[in-house]
Motif scaffolding. Sequence first.
Motif, PDB file in Angstrom:
ATOM      1  N   VAL A 104      46.205  46.926  36.807  1.00 12.73           N
ATOM      2  CA  VAL A 104      46.053  45.717  35.976  1.00 12.73           C
ATOM      3  C   VAL A 104      45.458  46.080  34.626  1.00 12.73           C
ATOM      4  O   VAL A 104      45.940  45.633  33.571  1.00 12.73           O
ATOM      5  N   LEU A 105      44.434  46.896  34.631  1.00 12.26           N
ATOM      6  CA  LEU A 105      43.802  47.294  33.366  1.00 12.26           C
ATOM      7  C   LEU A 105      44.739  48.140  32.506  1.00 12.26           C
ATOM      8  O   LEU A 105      44.792  47.974  31.289  1.00 12.26           O
ATOM      9  N   GLU A 106      45.471  49.041  33.141  1.00 12.97           N
ATOM     10  CA  GLU A 106      46.424  49.853  32.374  1.00 12.97           C
ATOM     11  C   GLU A 106      47.481  48.968  31.720  1.00 12.97           C
ATOM     12  O   GLU A 106      47.851  49.184  30.560  1.00 12.97           O
ATOM     13  N   GLN A 107      47.942  47.966  32.441  1.00 14.72           N
ATOM     14  CA  GLN A 107      48.937  47.042  31.896  1.00 14.72           C
ATOM     15  C   GLN A 107      48.343  46.269  30.710  1.00 14.72           C
ATOM     16  O   GLN A 107      48.996  46.126  29.673  1.00 14.72           O
ATOM     17  N   SER A 108      47.123  45.813  30.848  1.00 14.79           N
ATOM     18  CA  SER A 108      46.466  45.078  29.759  1.00 14.79           C
ATOM     19  C   SER A 108      46.241  45.965  28.545  1.00 14.79           C
ATOM     20  O   SER A 108      46.470  45.555  27.417  1.00 14.79           O
ATOM     21  N   VAL A 109      45.775  47.166  28.779  1.00 12.36           N
ATOM     22  CA  VAL A 109      45.518  48.098  27.670  1.00 12.36           C
ATOM     23  C   VAL A 109      46.823  48.442  26.964  1.00 12.36           C
ATOM     24  O   VAL A 109      46.875  48.506  25.728  1.00 12.36           O
ATOM     25  N   ALA A 110      47.888  48.637  27.730  1.00  8.84           N
ATOM     26  CA  ALA A 110      49.185  48.965  27.121  1.00  8.84           C
ATOM     27  C   ALA A 110      49.688  47.805  26.260  1.00  8.84           C
ATOM     28  O   ALA A 110      50.332  48.027  25.223  1.00  8.84           O
ATOM     29  N   LEU A 123      41.076  40.480  26.855  1.00 11.85           N
ATOM     30  CA  LEU A 123      40.134  39.370  26.987  1.00 11.85           C
ATOM     31  C   LEU A 123      40.822  38.125  27.521  1.00 11.85           C
ATOM     32  O   LEU A 123      40.237  37.380  28.323  1.00 11.85           O
ATOM     33  N   ASP A 124      42.069  37.892  27.097  1.00 10.46           N
ATOM     34  CA  ASP A 124      42.822  36.747  27.598  1.00 10.46           C
ATOM     35  C   ASP A 124      43.005  36.842  29.109  1.00 10.46           C
ATOM     36  O   ASP A 124      42.853  35.850  29.821  1.00 10.46           O
ATOM     37  N   GLN A 125      43.326  38.027  29.579  1.00  8.76           N
ATOM     38  CA  GLN A 125      43.541  38.209  31.011  1.00  8.76           C
ATOM     39  C   GLN A 125      42.245  37.998  31.783  1.00  8.76           C
ATOM     40  O   GLN A 125      42.230  37.403  32.869  1.00  8.76           O
ATOM     41  N   LEU A 126      41.142  38.468  31.230  1.00  7.73           N
ATOM     42  CA  LEU A 126      39.862  38.256  31.884  1.00  7.73           C
ATOM     43  C   LEU A 126      39.502  36.769  31.934  1.00  7.73           C
ATOM     44  O   LEU A 126      38.950  36.283  32.905  1.00  7.73           O
TER      45      LEU A 126
END
Length: 130
Positions: A104-110, A123-126
């Motif tokens: 999940v974090l890798e997807q968000s960072v990408a 931040l939106d995902q969080l």
Amino acid sequence: MNIGQIAKRSGISAKMIRYYEQTGLIAPVQRSAAGYRVYSDQDLKTLQFIVHAKQLGFATEQIKALLGLWLHEHRQSASVKHLAQQHIQQLKQKIASLQHMVAVLEQSVAACAGDEHPQCCILDQLEQGV
């Protein structure tokens, strides 16, 4: 041995050793005439057992059960094996959960632009939840 000596030899702080005694993980030790705790070689072995079990990720209640089996010479190895198998399953579940978090974090960072703009999908995902 006094508490400072056994702490040094076991690699466990004196505070933690006292905590283990308070919680029943280790039995109360004998005291000198002056009231100081006096530890034996068996106490050291018990503390080392606890250290090794903690290194493998066993929780306090699991360690209590393992200590009980370790100290009971008429134990059945099947009981020990069952506890270890349960722990393996818990560890596998934790690994899967951690792998999901990484994905999940890798997807968000990408997806994050990582530039000077304020918009941030991480931040939106969080905010929205994962």
